[in-house]
Scaffold this motif. Structure first.
Motif, PDB file in Angstrom:
ATOM      1  N   ILE A 143       0.843  -1.200   0.000  1.00 47.95           N
ATOM      2  CA  ILE A 143       0.000   0.000   0.000  1.00 47.95           C
ATOM      3  C   ILE A 143       0.877   1.248   0.000  1.00 47.95           C
ATOM      4  CG2 ILE A 143      -1.819   1.249   1.206  1.00 47.95           C
ATOM      5  CD1 ILE A 143      -2.681  -1.427   0.026  1.00 47.95           C
ATOM      6  N   SER A 144       0.559   2.206  -0.858  1.00 50.55           N
ATOM      7  CA  SER A 144       1.292   3.469  -0.946  1.00 50.55           C
ATOM      8  C   SER A 144       0.488   4.585  -0.288  1.00 50.55           C
ATOM      9  CB  SER A 144       1.580   3.823  -2.407  1.00 50.55           C
ATOM     10  OG  SER A 144       2.301   2.786  -3.046  1.00 50.55           O
ATOM     11  N   SER A 145       1.117   5.738  -0.130  1.00 49.55           N
ATOM     12  CA  SER A 145       0.468   6.863   0.542  1.00 49.55           C
ATOM     13  C   SER A 145      -0.315   7.707  -0.449  1.00 49.55           C
ATOM     14  CB  SER A 145       1.506   7.732   1.267  1.00 49.55           C
ATOM     15  OG  SER A 145       0.887   8.870   1.808  1.00 49.55           O
ATOM     16  N   GLY A 164       0.487  11.490 -13.363  1.00 49.86           N
ATOM     17  CA  GLY A 164      -0.458  11.814 -12.300  1.00 49.86           C
ATOM     18  C   GLY A 164      -1.675  10.906 -12.330  1.00 49.86           C
ATOM     19  N   GLN A 165      -2.190  10.645 -13.519  1.00 50.94           N
ATOM     20  CA  GLN A 165      -3.348   9.763 -13.652  1.00 50.94           C
ATOM     21  C   GLN A 165      -2.988   8.314 -13.316  1.00 50.94           C
ATOM     22  OE1 GLN A 165      -5.789  10.054 -17.113  1.00 50.94           O
ATOM     23  NE2 GLN A 165      -5.460  12.250 -17.341  1.00 50.94           N
ATOM     24  N   THR A 166      -1.783   7.917 -13.694  1.00 51.17           N
ATOM     25  CA  THR A 166      -1.354   6.545 -13.383  1.00 51.17           C
ATOM     26  C   THR A 166      -1.207   6.352 -11.885  1.00 51.17           C
ATOM     27  OG1 THR A 166      -0.151   6.441 -15.497  1.00 51.17           O
ATOM     28  CG2 THR A 166       0.412   4.812 -13.820  1.00 51.17           C
ATOM     29  N   ALA A 167      -0.570   7.318 -11.217  1.00 49.85           N
ATOM     30  CA  ALA A 167      -0.427   7.239  -9.763  1.00 49.85           C
ATOM     31  C   ALA A 167      -1.789   7.245  -9.081  1.00 49.85           C
ATOM     32  CB  ALA A 167       0.429   8.400  -9.254  1.00 49.85           C
ATOM     33  N   LEU A 168      -2.704   8.060  -9.584  1.00 48.02           N
ATOM     34  CA  LEU A 168      -4.046   8.102  -9.023  1.00 48.02           C
ATOM     35  C   LEU A 168      -4.756   6.759  -9.209  1.00 48.02           C
ATOM     36  CD1 LEU A 168      -6.450   9.602  -7.759  1.00 48.02           C
ATOM     37  CD2 LEU A 168      -7.065  10.363 -10.058  1.00 48.02           C
ATOM     38  N   ALA A 169      -4.584   6.149 -10.377  1.00 43.88           N
ATOM     39  CA  ALA A 169      -5.215   4.859 -10.641  1.00 43.88           C
ATOM     40  C   ALA A 169      -4.720   3.799  -9.648  1.00 43.88           C
ATOM     41  CB  ALA A 169      -4.918   4.418 -12.072  1.00 43.88           C
ATOM     42  N   PHE A 170      -3.409   3.771  -9.418  1.00 41.79           N
ATOM     43  CA  PHE A 170      -2.853   2.818  -8.452  1.00 41.79           C
ATOM     44  C   PHE A 170      -3.400   3.096  -7.045  1.00 41.79           C
ATOM     45  CE2 PHE A 170       1.273   2.105 -11.093  1.00 41.79           C
ATOM     46  CZ  PHE A 170       0.512   1.472 -12.057  1.00 41.79           C
ATOM     47  N   ALA A 171      -3.502   4.405  -6.680  1.00 44.02           N
ATOM     48  CA  ALA A 171      -3.990   4.759  -5.349  1.00 44.02           C
ATOM     49  C   ALA A 171      -5.443   4.349  -5.163  1.00 44.02           C
ATOM     50  CB  ALA A 171      -3.834   6.267  -5.130  1.00 44.02           C
ATOM     51  N   ILE A 172      -6.259   4.521  -6.203  1.00 45.19           N
ATOM     52  CA  ILE A 172      -7.674   4.135  -6.113  1.00 45.19           C
ATOM     53  C   ILE A 172      -7.801   2.631  -5.883  1.00 45.19           C
ATOM     54  CG2 ILE A 172      -9.834   3.938  -7.416  1.00 45.19           C
ATOM     55  CD1 ILE A 172      -9.099   6.566  -8.780  1.00 45.19           C
ATOM     56  N   PHE A 173      -7.034   1.845  -6.636  1.00 44.65           N
ATOM     57  CA  PHE A 173      -7.110   0.388  -6.465  1.00 44.65           C
ATOM     58  C   PHE A 173      -6.650  -0.011  -5.062  1.00 44.65           C
ATOM     59  CE2 PHE A 173      -5.404  -3.906  -6.616  1.00 44.65           C
ATOM     60  CZ  PHE A 173      -6.459  -4.592  -7.199  1.00 44.65           C
ATOM     61  N   GLN A 174      -5.605   0.650  -4.548  1.00 44.54           N
ATOM     62  CA  GLN A 174      -5.122   0.336  -3.205  1.00 44.54           C
ATOM     63  C   GLN A 174      -6.165   0.654  -2.148  1.00 44.54           C
ATOM     64  OE1 GLN A 174      -1.456   2.492  -2.848  1.00 44.54           O
ATOM     65  NE2 GLN A 174      -0.413   1.283  -4.426  1.00 44.54           N
ATOM     66  N   ALA A 330       6.028  -0.791  -9.725  1.00 44.60           N
ATOM     67  CA  ALA A 330       5.004   0.142 -10.203  1.00 44.60           C
ATOM     68  C   ALA A 330       5.352   0.678 -11.590  1.00 44.60           C
ATOM     69  CB  ALA A 330       4.850   1.297  -9.217  1.00 44.60           C
ATOM     70  N   GLY A 331       6.649   0.908 -11.828  1.00 39.78           N
ATOM     71  CA  GLY A 331       7.067   1.369 -13.146  1.00 39.78           C
ATOM     72  C   GLY A 331       6.780   0.336 -14.220  1.00 39.78           C
ATOM     73  N   LEU A 332       7.044  -0.935 -13.920  1.00 40.51           N
ATOM     74  CA  LEU A 332       6.735  -2.002 -14.877  1.00 40.51           C
ATOM     75  C   LEU A 332       5.228  -2.142 -15.097  1.00 40.51           C
ATOM     76  CD1 LEU A 332       9.318  -4.712 -13.718  1.00 40.51           C
ATOM     77  CD2 LEU A 332       9.375  -3.377 -15.835  1.00 40.51           C
ATOM     78  N   VAL A 351       4.773   6.316  -6.214  1.00 41.18           N
ATOM     79  CA  VAL A 351       4.053   5.400  -5.319  1.00 41.18           C
ATOM     80  C   VAL A 351       5.014   4.428  -4.636  1.00 41.18           C
ATOM     81  CG1 VAL A 351       1.930   5.557  -6.666  1.00 41.18           C
ATOM     82  CG2 VAL A 351       3.589   3.776  -7.214  1.00 41.18           C
ATOM     83  N   SER A 352       6.268   4.822  -4.484  1.00 42.34           N
ATOM     84  CA  SER A 352       7.269   3.904  -3.929  1.00 42.34           C
ATOM     85  C   SER A 352       7.292   3.886  -2.402  1.00 42.34           C
ATOM     86  CB  SER A 352       8.668   4.270  -4.448  1.00 42.34           C
ATOM     87  OG  SER A 352       9.013   5.594  -4.061  1.00 42.34           O
TER      88      SER A 352
END
Length: 677
Positions: A143-145, A164-174, A330-332, A351-352
């Protein structure tokens, strides 16, 4: 039955209550004081503000100077900050945007969480942990912050970028996956859950209910409610309504088993679909920033420096491993979505870190006996170090990506332009949609120039949006409203409102946000020209002087002054910001003085009993007899410019003459004579 409380006990109760209140206020004052000092030092050293909040928390916490003891109240304020952060992120985004990145949420986010959790679980199990503890540690690290990465990207204006959208997408799923992670804690602790046949359908029903509620509220409920509130023009009522929507939706989703933060994000998405999203965002941001500061301070208070001193190499090594490992995974995951290498590097580093929901999950695991107190403290140390490193990693990420692509050109994308969304760029921001605003919008549309409009009349906003006009409800005096309208990417800002005070505030805010945008301001008052120029306006157009310019330009045309001379005079007036009209100069206006010193104009209305009614202009021969030239006749709704000699004068005609004052007086006396004379 009446119960009497002894006076002495009542006094003691009130003293204790007041003492508790004073303690809370005292500790809040300490937090604000330490935060202000830390932020001042960070600003001087150009260090991200989050570091200042973490340092303030470390100093005030039980492992520092012990200045703050009521951690429960602080945690409540911190939770409000996270809720408001997710709410503002939802407002800035939209349901359409979520649908557009659904693949990034479920596929990319799923890969990031699953691979991270699996690798960490394997490492922990190989290091001697039992499989329950290993799986739980994998959950914690995966889980990221959301609070840190989204706040940083929001502050940098990168929420609309590809990373920004990619990081947001990962955060939403988390935020979604953390719910089943929490539900699995009793199972990992050895408690077996009884799942009846109704549990799964109930969970599916809850999910469908949330989606339907969000759609209905966004499409009909909230826009209608906000429209009625805005029509009252009560700022306090609007603010309270927005906050109410945020917390009510958050509480509803929380009662259904979802997190408060996820509910706040849903509330933000609902408001984002209305025309009042800009205004709502501008009103809520100050409260978000205040409460979010408590979150970062509370994280710092958890830090125990003794844990680091006892295991310095392990903590530092584990911190680096978490940052590098999560960034690579996350980069991959981002790269697997088709994102460019540049985007994947920034999103991966973004998101590291370990997130705030991991702290909640860790407390559950500690209380259930899944992890030990020693593991818990080491986890806290690693988490806080990763959080503290995030601002520096995000600052370094673009340069790192460029260096890598320069060394390995095959990694560079041919269309880096795809990193940004279809957000407006080089556009015009029009503040005010009156006559001038409408004309400017029409001209921009006809010229193919992108534009957006900010307007404070809710009825106008609703009507024009239905016509397809890119208009939003928003108070442009608030910097966040201008930022949301793309002030940093805009080419020009045109302010055409009647409120002089608001015009000054908008000009100042816009110039402080962007030094390159061209600001054009219309004002009704001459005295506002110089102040607006000093506040940063590039051009100021005073209405009364523009009217004067237009009037004497037409008169000069009637007097057959050469077009070149007229253009020279009007150009000199405008280039000098109307200083010629505000402080006339005999030398600069010599040509005008020579023209206007001996001429004047006059308008004469013919009554029904005038003796000239029915006679032609040729027959009267007014120019030869009196030296006055007839320029136009206003008849009913029509104006006859330079009327033909055979034109007969009629009752109620308005005649426009030009000539010397004496000539005009003579022709007026002649025309206004009655038929009885």
């Amino acid at each position: 039955m009446t119960v009497f409380i002894p006076l002495e006990r009542n006094i003691i109760f009130r003293r204790n209550f007041m003492h508790a209140e004073l303690v809370i206020l005292q500790e809040i004052a300490i937090i604000f004081g330490l935060s202000a000092a830390a932020l001042f030092i960070c600003a001087k050293l150009k260090i991200p503000t989050i570091i200042g909040f973490l340092v303030a928390g470390m100093a005030a916490g039980p492992h520092g100077f012990g200045l703050v003891r009521d951690t429960e109240s602080l945690e409540l304020l911190a939770e409000i900050g996270v809720v408001l952060l997710l709410f503002t992120i939802g407002v800035e985004f939209s349901i359409k945007s979520i649908i557009r990145i659904k693949k990034a949420i479920f596929f990319g986010g799923g890969i990031q969480v699953a691979v991270t959790a699996a690798i960490v679980t394997g490492i922990a199990y190989a290091s001697g942990a039992n499989w329950e503890m290993a799986v739980f540690i994998g959950f914690l690290i995966a889980i990221s912050s959301t609070a840190i990465v989204l706040k940083l990207m929001q502050a940098r204006g990168e929420m609309e970028s590809a990373h920004g959208q990619t990081a947001l997408a990962f955060a939403i799923f988390q935020d979604i996956i953390v719910i089943p992670m929490m539900l699995s804690v009793p199972l990992l602790a050895g408690e077996y859950l009884e799942i009846d046949q109704q549990s799964i359908p109930l969970a599916i029903g809850i999910g469908v209910a949330v989606i339907v509620f969000m759609f209905v509220a966004a499409r009909w409920g909230v826009p209608a409610l906000l429209h009625q509130v805005v029509r009252t023009r009560d700022k306090e009522l609007f603010l309270l309504t927005v906050v109410m929507i945020c917390f009510v939706v958050a509480l509803i989703t929380s009662s259904l088993g979802l997190s408060l933060a996820l509910g706040a994000f849903v509330a933000g998405l609902i408001i984002s679909e209305s025309e009042y999203s800009h205004h709502a965002l501008g009103n809520i941001l100050p409260f978000r920033d205040v409460f979010l500061s408590f979150f970062f301070v509370s994280i710092g208070m958890l830090f125990n420096i003794a844990t680091v001193l006892e295991n310095p190499l392990f903590v530092i090594g584990a911190t680096i491993a978490v940052l590098v490992g999560k960034a690579l995974i996350a980069g991959l995951a981002s790269f697997s979505l088709g994102r460019s290498f540049h985007t994947s590097v920034i999103a991966g580093l973004g998101v590291s870190q370990v997130g705030e929901f991991s702290f909640i999950l860790a407390v559950l695991g500690l209380n259930a006996g899944v992890i030990t107190s020693d593991i818990y403290q080491i986890f806290l140390a690693i988490s806080i170090f990763t959080m503290g490193a995030t601002p520096f990693l995000l600052n370094a990420a673009p340069n790192l990506a460029r260096r890598i692509t320069a060394r390995f050109p095959s990694l560079a994308s041919d269309d880096e332009a795809k990193q940004t969304t279809d957000a407006l760029k080089d556009h015009i921001i029009i503040v005010g949609y009156g006559v001038n605003g409408r004309n400017l919008a029409t001209a921009a549309k006809d010229g193919g120039i992108p534009y957006t409009v900010l307007e404070m009349n809710p009825d106008t906003v609703r009507d024009e949006r239905e016509k397809g006009i890119p208009i939003a409800f928003g108070d442009a005096t608030q910097p966040m409203v201008l930022e949301d309208a793309g002030i940093k990417r805009a080419r020009a800002l045109v302010v055409v409102i009647s409120d002089a005070s608001a015009t000054r505030r908008i000009t100042e805010a816009a110039r402080s946000l962007c030094r390159t945008v061209h600001i054009v301001v219309r004002t009704r008052f001459v005295t506002e020209v110089e102040p607006l120029l000093q506040l940063g306006a590039d051009e100021v157009v005073p209405e009364e002087f523009e009217t004067s310019v237009e009037i004497f330009t037409r008169v000069l045309h009637f007097y057959h002054v050469p077009e070149r001379d007229i253009s020279e005079v009007t150009g000199r007036i405008r280039d000098g910001h109307y200083s010629m009209l505000r402080a006339p100069s005999e030398k600069k206006n010599a040509m005008l003085a020579g023209v206007f010193s001996t001429i004047d104009t006059a308008t004469i209305r013919l009554d029904a009993d005038c003796h000239v009614i029915g006679q032609s202009i040729r027959g009267l021969d007014l120019r030869k007899k009196y030296g006055a030239t007839l320029l136009a006749i206003r008849r009913d709704e029509n104006t006859i410019i330079n009327p033909p000699p055979d034109t007969a004068l009629e009752s109620d005609d308005t005649l426009v003459f030009i000539g010397e004052p004496g000539s005009l007086a003579s022709v007026s006396d002649f025309l206004l004579q009655s038929q009885d004379v």
